[in-house]
Design a protein around this motif. Sequence first.
Motif, PDB file in Angstrom:
ATOM      1  N   SER C  18       0.829  -1.200   0.000  1.00 31.81           N
ATOM      2  CA  SER C  18       0.000   0.000   0.000  1.00 31.81           C
ATOM      3  C   SER C  18       0.865   1.252   0.000  1.00 31.81           C
ATOM      4  N   GLY C  19       0.447   2.237  -0.726  1.00 31.66           N
ATOM      5  CA  GLY C  19       1.001   3.564  -0.542  1.00 31.66           C
ATOM      6  C   GLY C  19       2.226   3.921  -1.351  1.00 31.66           C
ATOM      7  N   VAL C  21       2.684   4.536  -4.630  1.00 35.99           N
ATOM      8  CA  VAL C  21       2.466   5.650  -5.557  1.00 35.99           C
ATOM      9  C   VAL C  21       2.448   6.973  -4.783  1.00 35.99           C
ATOM     10  N   ALA C  22       1.740   6.978  -3.679  1.00 34.78           N
ATOM     11  CA  ALA C  22       1.640   8.197  -2.869  1.00 34.78           C
ATOM     12  C   ALA C  22       3.009   8.626  -2.353  1.00 34.78           C
ATOM     13  N   ARG C  23       3.799   7.672  -1.830  1.00 33.19           N
ATOM     14  CA  ARG C  23       5.111   8.014  -1.261  1.00 33.19           C
ATOM     15  C   ARG C  23       6.053   8.573  -2.328  1.00 33.19           C
ATOM     16  N   THR C  25       5.330   9.907  -5.334  1.00 34.52           N
ATOM     17  CA  THR C  25       4.917  11.202  -5.888  1.00 34.52           C
ATOM     18  C   THR C  25       5.066  12.297  -4.821  1.00 34.52           C
ATOM     19  N   GLN C  40       2.001   3.283 -13.704  1.00 31.12           N
ATOM     20  CA  GLN C  40       2.279   2.209 -12.758  1.00 31.12           C
ATOM     21  C   GLN C  40       1.490   0.976 -13.166  1.00 31.12           C
ATOM     22  N   HIS C  41       1.960  -0.158 -12.741  1.00 27.64           N
ATOM     23  CA  HIS C  41       1.268  -1.403 -13.045  1.00 27.64           C
ATOM     24  C   HIS C  41       1.471  -2.365 -11.898  1.00 27.64           C
ATOM     25  N   HIS C  44      -0.950  -8.662 -10.216  1.00 30.57           N
ATOM     26  CA  HIS C  44      -1.515  -9.237  -9.002  1.00 30.57           C
ATOM     27  C   HIS C  44      -1.097 -10.699  -8.819  1.00 30.57           C
TER      28      HIS C  44
END
Lengths: 288, 288, 288, 288
Positions: C18-19, C21-23, C25, C40-41, C44
């Motif tokens: 989790s997180g 992308v947020a971290r 950017t 991003q990809h 799974h």
Amino acid sequence: MENNTNTAIVKIHCPDQSGIVARVTDFINLHHGNIISVDQHVDHNENLFSMRVSWDLTDFSMPREEIRPTFQKFLGDPYQMKWTLNFTDEIPRMAIFVSKASHCLYDLLARYQSGEFRVEVPVIIGNHATLEPIAKQFGIDFVHIPITADTKDEQEKKELEILKKYKVDFVVLARYMQVLSQSFINHFPEKVINIHHSFLPAFAGAKPYHAAHKRGVKIIGATSHYVTTDLDAGPIIEQDINRISHRDSVSTLIQKGKDIEKIVLSRAVKAHIERRTLVYKNRTIIFN
Amino acid sequence: MENNTNTAIVKIHCPDQSGIVARVTDFINLHHGNIISVDQHVDHNENLFSMRVSWDLTDFSMPREEIRPTFQKFLGDPYQMKWTLNFTDEIPRMAIFVSKASHCLYDLLARYQSGEFRVEVPVIIGNHATLEPIAKQFGIDFVHIPITADTKDEQEKKELEILKKYKVDFVVLARYMQVLSQSFINHFPEKVINIHHSFLPAFAGAKPYHAAHKRGVKIIGATSHYVTTDLDAGPIIEQDINRISHRDSVSTLIQKGKDIEKIVLSRAVKAHIERRTLVYKNRTIIFN
Amino acid sequence: MENNTNTAIVKIHCPDQSGIVARVTDFINLHHGNIISVDQHVDHNENLFSMRVSWDLTDFSMPREEIRPTFQKFLGDPYQMKWTLNFTDEIPRMAIFVSKASHCLYDLLARYQSGEFRVEVPVIIGNHATLEPIAKQFGIDFVHIPITADTKDEQEKKELEILKKYKVDFVVLARYMQVLSQSFINHFPEKVINIHHSFLPAFAGAKPYHAAHKRGVKIIGATSHYVTTDLDAGPIIEQDINRISHRDSVSTLIQKGKDIEKIVLSRAVKAHIERRTLVYKNRTIIFN
Amino acid sequence: MENNTNTAIVKIHCPDQSGIVARVTDFINLHHGNIISVDQHVDHNENLFSMRVSWDLTDFSMPREEIRPTFQKFLGDPYQMKWTLNFTDEIPRMAIFVSKASHCLYDLLARYQSGEFRVEVPVIIGNHATLEPIAKQFGIDFVHIPITADTKDEQEKKELEILKKYKVDFVVLARYMQVLSQSFINHFPEKVINIHHSFLPAFAGAKPYHAAHKRGVKIIGATSHYVTTDLDAGPIIEQDINRISHRDSVSTLIQKGKDIEKIVLSRAVKAHIERRTLVYKNRTIIFN
């Protein structure tokens, strides 16, 4: 096959009538011509018969200079044919017209130099001098003929003189950004091949990639056609496309479009060189 | 054109010799047959001549029952032809074999019901009963013939009986997940059309989408071919592809693949129905 | 966009959490980097997160030399990332290996010379001298290194020395007809791009067009991939295809194939130059 | 992935600003939403940021009814977003409008019935009764609403009542041969999907295949777009093409075109159902 031996190529169109295929192939067989390929098409709406046939001349019993009059007498006249005869040992001479964009020029010259096109390229004409170094690089004469609205008439005359001097049979506009006059085109009917950077009839005219981007299409294309006096409306020889997406800007469209332009133009030029194109009613038949 | 009038279709292959096109078209012209289309091809490596010709029977002066013996005598024998003659008013009868996947069945039946295929579909055979409701929906008989390794021989006999009873001319395997025995195939040589969910010869055998995903290909495809005793190795009739990306999982490949399978199978079936396919040396010629 | 300004490009892969992308950017925003693109990809099945992000360095508050250690400390370590950082003002240096076929070389050089590729091409290496004139034509050093089974080891050493001397970052095999040794490949992991003239995995190995013709496929293709020690089995970067028919002989397949080879190789090279490729588990992610 | 679990999908567009991706993904992470996919795009010319993000709701800590107001307060308002929120367990309801052509209807219904579309189809409306049997075949209500120039206003009101009665969310025009009024369209903005049988903007309006044949194009296409009050000029969702040749008559173009129409329309409908489309400035963004 057609390039390996000395070959005759006849292209025909005429009103559809019974027995034409039989008569024409009989004519060739009778004189011991070995048929290499036959392709015929009947447009039932237009009642138009068209045909391309090629044969090996090795054992052909009729002297070359007698083929035309004999064919005309026994086939051309009775069937009201419009027809042409070519020999593959007569290499056509092609001029390339350019402006500033290099991609189509490079592509044509690389194919020419590697022997992919059975053609001579004696001269390149540019309304800008930008691409002169590429002509030099490939050892081909380059003539710079700048054109303005005021000088167009006289400059086109110069172009025609150069084409005459270099004994040019047909002209390829490799992203040449000038509109040819009616007078020029009349000197080379169905002998000037253009590449337009859209899938015509969409986005005719200037800046098609800008228009495509604005319209939000998901596919871009390119179209190669014979030039007529109707801008971007001549008979289409070849088209192809590429998928794009919302991610593409005008500049990536331009970039991606170059690859389609190159391949579409080269296919059209190849079809023309191999005498596979036939124009009628502003459409083309592309023989196998 | 061929479907609008009563038309004869002849397909030929034989050693390449001078004059065949002329002789065959002469034969038709002589008896006042109006030729609708001619397509011929010479494979110079194999010295093989092949041809498909169709003509309107309206004014044809020879009774239908005399065409075969006459053609054989004057053309078939002298040129050592293998040839077939069909008439477009003889509608072929097609059986569809299915397992559980519905997409190809729906596609074929929709084309059949809307008149896109000039064919009769008297029966659908399933080794599962899953798709029986679709057969019902379209008003077509469905026969459930489950198959296990132990029962294969006897169940295939049942299938053959059903095909006989329904006077079936050819069989389409619409994602049928059983391998047919050599004996079955021998009853329908070049008469069983399969759709394989990969661009053969890549990913022959089971689970091609899993294999394609594992290999990381950027394109998936489908292949329709005549079934021979060599699994997935019969003569290819049609192929097409679709671009994919790293974003695709096996399940989206399967989903995207369905659209290619449908279109490839339908094109192959259409070519077969229209007698445009000719097999030799495990390859096909697809006539215009 | 990325080429117009000085841009940083980070490519990442790591276990999905989790997180991320947020971290990532956040990190860029915090130091006033203007993000140009994010892609991003998440795979799974493999629980693998991958991402490419690029940002304009104009207002970026962190000195260039601090980016790597800071990113590693605050993002790389905590998330177990494998990651790379590049700057678009560092132009990669590309060597081209050739044998006798000229089409891919011409295509790459025309793109290079017209500025389509943001790359330097300091040297071309040939195991034949055939294409030396083309190198000359474009003003690029050509080194002739003939290779036989006996001389392979020592000749590859020479090649590696030349690559070192010219400070080459990656190698493009433009229809180079030699198999590179494991030792050579280990010097350039995921840095050697090949073009194979079939849609892999179909027709791996020698003479794919002959094999395609024999199998009677209706589509031919080309595949560009990173070279690994498994012949023709490395991670695929790009593929494309062209329709063919029974009319095509091996020689027309070879001719038509050239156009696909050129376009597929050029797309792969462009993706590599722009740092859009990421390899894992022998597959590639191609970022937008 | 998105269909396997209960998933939230947010689509956003707003002026481009720093930090949006970080803020939005933070919001989801903070409440323990597991992000399934993120796709963002910045149109630098328009200074427009757009994004689609989906997350698994299984462990999401915020009650469903609080998501909208919270998102609006903390993200929508500060960034001037236009945004939508959907849940994959809310199945959209789709009406299909038809005239006489059956191919698109069959294709949509087969996909619907086999579970390929996550949608409900409660009603089919036809201005002719021709396709009523197909609706019956698939067990779907069919309403016949004939329309003439004189009755258009009142008949469209009936249509709107039926759409209301069946709680229809969006409408698919499956070769429906009536132009919808501005008033009708205003009831379903960006909710009416049409298939036009040409590669728009070429051959807008009636009889595109006739026009394509007359122009002699070498490629035909189909375009699916959202209907606006400008005929055939709405935002394009999907396009595709097929190669044709001089052998094609208008009737074979119509036949070949059907396959493109079906596939293009189905892709557009699927993108709409999965909330992957975003319209701005008469163009679409199609998210991964």
